[in-house]
Design a protein around this motif. Structure first.
Motif, PDB file in Angstrom:
ATOM      1  N   HIS A 550       1.058  -1.356   0.126  1.00  0.00           N
ATOM      2  CA  HIS A 550      -0.014   0.134  -0.036  1.00  0.00           C
ATOM      3  C   HIS A 550       0.925   1.295  -0.167  1.00  0.00           C
ATOM      4  O   HIS A 550       0.586   2.217  -0.778  1.00  0.00           O
ATOM      5  N   LEU A 551       1.920   1.274   0.744  1.00  0.00           N
ATOM      6  CA  LEU A 551       2.778   2.314   0.873  1.00  0.00           C
ATOM      7  C   LEU A 551       3.526   2.822  -0.359  1.00  0.00           C
ATOM      8  O   LEU A 551       4.059   3.846  -0.573  1.00  0.00           O
ATOM      9  N   ILE A 552       3.955   1.890  -1.015  1.00  0.00           N
ATOM     10  CA  ILE A 552       4.670   2.055  -2.243  1.00  0.00           C
ATOM     11  C   ILE A 552       3.456   2.252  -3.517  1.00  0.00           C
ATOM     12  O   ILE A 552       4.151   2.424  -4.501  1.00  0.00           O
ATOM     13  N   GLY A 553       2.526   2.342  -3.254  1.00  0.00           N
ATOM     14  CA  GLY A 553       1.483   2.706  -4.049  1.00  0.00           C
ATOM     15  C   GLY A 553       0.790   1.493  -4.950  1.00  0.00           C
ATOM     16  O   GLY A 553      -0.147   1.747  -5.884  1.00  0.00           O
ATOM     17  N   ARG A 554       0.897   0.154  -4.517  1.00  0.00           N
ATOM     18  CA  ARG A 554       0.322  -0.876  -4.947  1.00  0.00           C
ATOM     19  C   ARG A 554      -0.983  -1.099  -4.320  1.00  0.00           C
ATOM     20  O   ARG A 554      -1.046  -2.149  -3.696  1.00  0.00           O
TER      21      ARG A 554
END
Length: 614
Positions: A550-554
């Motif tokens: 989630h934090l890396i945008g996925r």
């Protein structure tokens, strides 16, 4: 009789101890008077001869369903037979942690006939000392229509069985093969109840309890606690159940939080990785408190703060990885050789040798927790700020040493990456507190030294723990082994999620350290942890991957994995330590605090209600 599958159990608790109850109505594990005491029901790690208590219909069961009452730890199991339908209600009345006088802990079991007349049987086999000691059982006449009262005593341990029923239904307790058997018929609309109470052999027996009143009090206690929860995301039910489970693993009298209520459930069926988790790891309790604080639970945080101050009082050099529920330091590991183990997984380890390990990462976790703890009005004489500063100075002195690591390996100490990152985190949190004067009253705060070492650790980790070949951070310095603990680097704020090295680490773990998409801690096949190879996927690590994705945008990938993971929870929302994707069954101690901690944290993360500090 063999123990049920791990996922077939639910949890009962009263703030002092806990029991695990199978879906067929059998309590197969219960330690009295507290979490770390000897078990009086140990069938979970052996057979019925090692102690259990089952209440169920005598006829073949045609269907069975169960659930917790909403927001509580009251289990309702409905059994259907050709004769009719009954509901079994199991609960443990919460114990008042501020009481004066002896401890009285009870399990209450209520049977209600919903349809037809059902023949039932209660099998009660009490065996103290982890199934080893057969008690001396006596009885006295019951009063006011109740059945005979049984007393089972061995050494300093006593349990009392009281039972009764409505409208003249009799519950004849009979001794059979060193057990107590009660066979009875329950007509539609009638109720029977059993109360098993623990007390010291030197204490007076408590007066009988009003079952319906205690049921209402227990329901109110848990619902009132659940109502504090501030989480408002898409996964309310599973988050609430996880928070309730963490509360259930809290020893109310001291504020200590155990990692799990069970011992020696295997990480591989038939294997040797069988550990006792009924103790308080500084790491796990720190994680727990951060999660509870995030959900609005201030009281537990204050209680834990006091527990911590008592447990680690004295020199920081004396700090242990783990303690007993009251801050006990001596937790020797030994083998209960008379128990055959869960599905013949041996040895059956009681106590935990990890108490003697050096695990550098705990200092970082404790520092993170202390930096968030609300001040307690009745703190001990050692101010928590001064303690925090002393711990930070100690980290400065020891961070260069190899340690045993977060996974408590037994193959020798290394320069584990996550341990060094945790040392960095300990300094980082202390520096930020000192800059805001929260620990500025401690006279010897050496901010220049702390800042210098924080930068030194960061540079050294980036240089020695990152593999260009793997494009990933690795388990230890100058290694090519992956380790799921590196997923926590973003979570503690060591690097931002968009850093290419963190994206590479997430992708490497996702590709090379998973089984059916679930994350392994590390590859045990190397033999470097000093134990035979083989274990399941580690559920906490899998939830850490959710947070990282989630934090890396996925975000879609994070949500998909999260939903796969929560689908592994059993029918009452509980998770063990590990999961076997091939056999499709739970492994390890149950329920496991760390799994539920990571679940809640992942749920909050994907709801964008938490971001790492930088």
């Amino acid at each position: 009789m063999h123990a049920a599958r791990i996922e077939d159990y639910s949890l009962l608790a009263d703030g002092e101890t806990a029991a695990v109850l199978s879906r067929d109505g059998s309590i197969d594990w219960l330690c009295w008077p507290n979490f770390a005491s000897g078990a009086c029901f140990a069938a979970l790690l052996g057979t019925k001869d090692h102690g259990y208590w089952k209440i169920a219909p005598k006829a073949e069961i045609t269907s069975c369903s169960r659930s917790y009452r909403l927001g509580t730890l009251i289990v309702e199991t409905t059994f259907a037979t050709v004769e009719g339908v009954i509901m079994l209600i199991d609960f443990m009345p919460p114990v008042d942690p501020k009481r004066k006088g002896p401890a009285y802990s009870s399990i209450v079991r209520v049977v209600r006939a919903l349809r037809g007349t059902v023949d039932l049987k209660s099998d009660l086999t009490i065996r103290f000392d982890y199934g080893r000691t057969i008690p001396w059982v006596t009885c006295e006449p019951g009063h006011h229509g109740q059945s005979d009262i049984l007393h089972a005593i061995a050494g300093s341990d006593t349990v009392i069985l009281r039972s009764g029923a409505t409208n003249g239904v009799t519950l004849p307790n009979k001794g059979k093969d060193l057990s107590t058997v009660t066979e009875f018929s329950l007509p539609e609309g009638e109720t029977a109840w059993f109360i098993l109470t623990y007390l010291s052999a030197f204490a007076d027996a408590p007066p009988p309890i009003d079952v319906e009143r205690e049921l209402q009090r227990t329901e109110s206690f848990w619902k009132d606690w659940s109502s504090v929860n501030t989480y408002r995301g898409a996964y309310t039910a599973i988050v609430e159940r996880s928070l309730l489970t963490l509360k259930a693993l809290t020893y109310a009298r001291s504020g200590g939080i155990v990692a799990a209520p069970t011992a020696s459930l295997p990480e591989k069926i038939g294997g040797e990785r069988n550990w006792d988790y009924r103790f308080c790891w500084l790491r796990d309790t720190s994680f727990t408190l951060l999660v509870l604080l995030g959900a609005g639970y201030q009281e537990e945080a204050r209680a834990w703060r006091l527990w911590l101050l008592r447990a680690i009082a004295g020199s920081p050099s004396q700090i242990q990885t783990m303690y007993g529920i009251n801050g006990d330091r001596q937790i020797p590991e030994w083998n209960a050789s008379w128990l055959p183990g869960y599905e013949h997984s041996r040895p059956v380890n009681i106590g935990n040798g990890a108490v003697d390990q050096f695990q550098l990462d705990v200092f970082g976790e404790v520092a993170a927790a202390l930096s968030r703890m609300p001040q307690a009005e009745d703190d001990l004489r050692i101010p928590a700020g001064a303690l925090h500063a002393r711990l930070t100075d100690h980290v400065c002195d020891i961070w260069r040493e190899p340690d045993d690591g977060i996974w408590e390996t037994r193959g020798g100490r290394k320069h584990f990456t996550y341990s060094k990152v945790s040392a960095w985190a300990a300094l980082d949190r202390a520096i930020k507190l000192a800059e805001h004067a929260d620990i500025g009253d401690y006279p010897d705060v050496d901010l220049p030294r702390w800042r210098s070492l924080r930068d030194e650790i960061h540079a050294e980790v980036c240089e020695r723990a990152f593999s260009k070949k793997l494009n990933s951070f690795t388990q230890s310095y100058d290694s090519e082994e992956l380790d799921a603990s590196c997923l926590r680097l973003v979570m503690v704020g060591f690097l931002p999620p968009e850093d290419p090295r963190m994206i590479g680490t997430v992708e490497a773990i996702e590709k090379n350290l998973t089984s059916d998409g679930f994350v392994l801690r590390y590859r045990t096949e190397t033999g470097e942890d000093g134990l035979p190879a083989g274990e399941g996927a580690f559920l906490a690590c899998s939830f850490w991957l959710v947070s990282n994705l989630h934090l890396i945008g996925r975000k879609d990938d994070a949500k998909a994995l999260f939903e796969r993971l929560i689908a592994l929870a059993n029918d009452v929302g509980l998770l063990s330590e590990e999961y076997d994707p091939q056999a499709k069954r739970m492994l390890g101690n149950f329920p496991q605090a760390l799994s539920h901690i990571a679940l809640v944290h992942a749920a909050v993360t994907i709801a964008d209600q938490w971001k790492p500090q930088h």
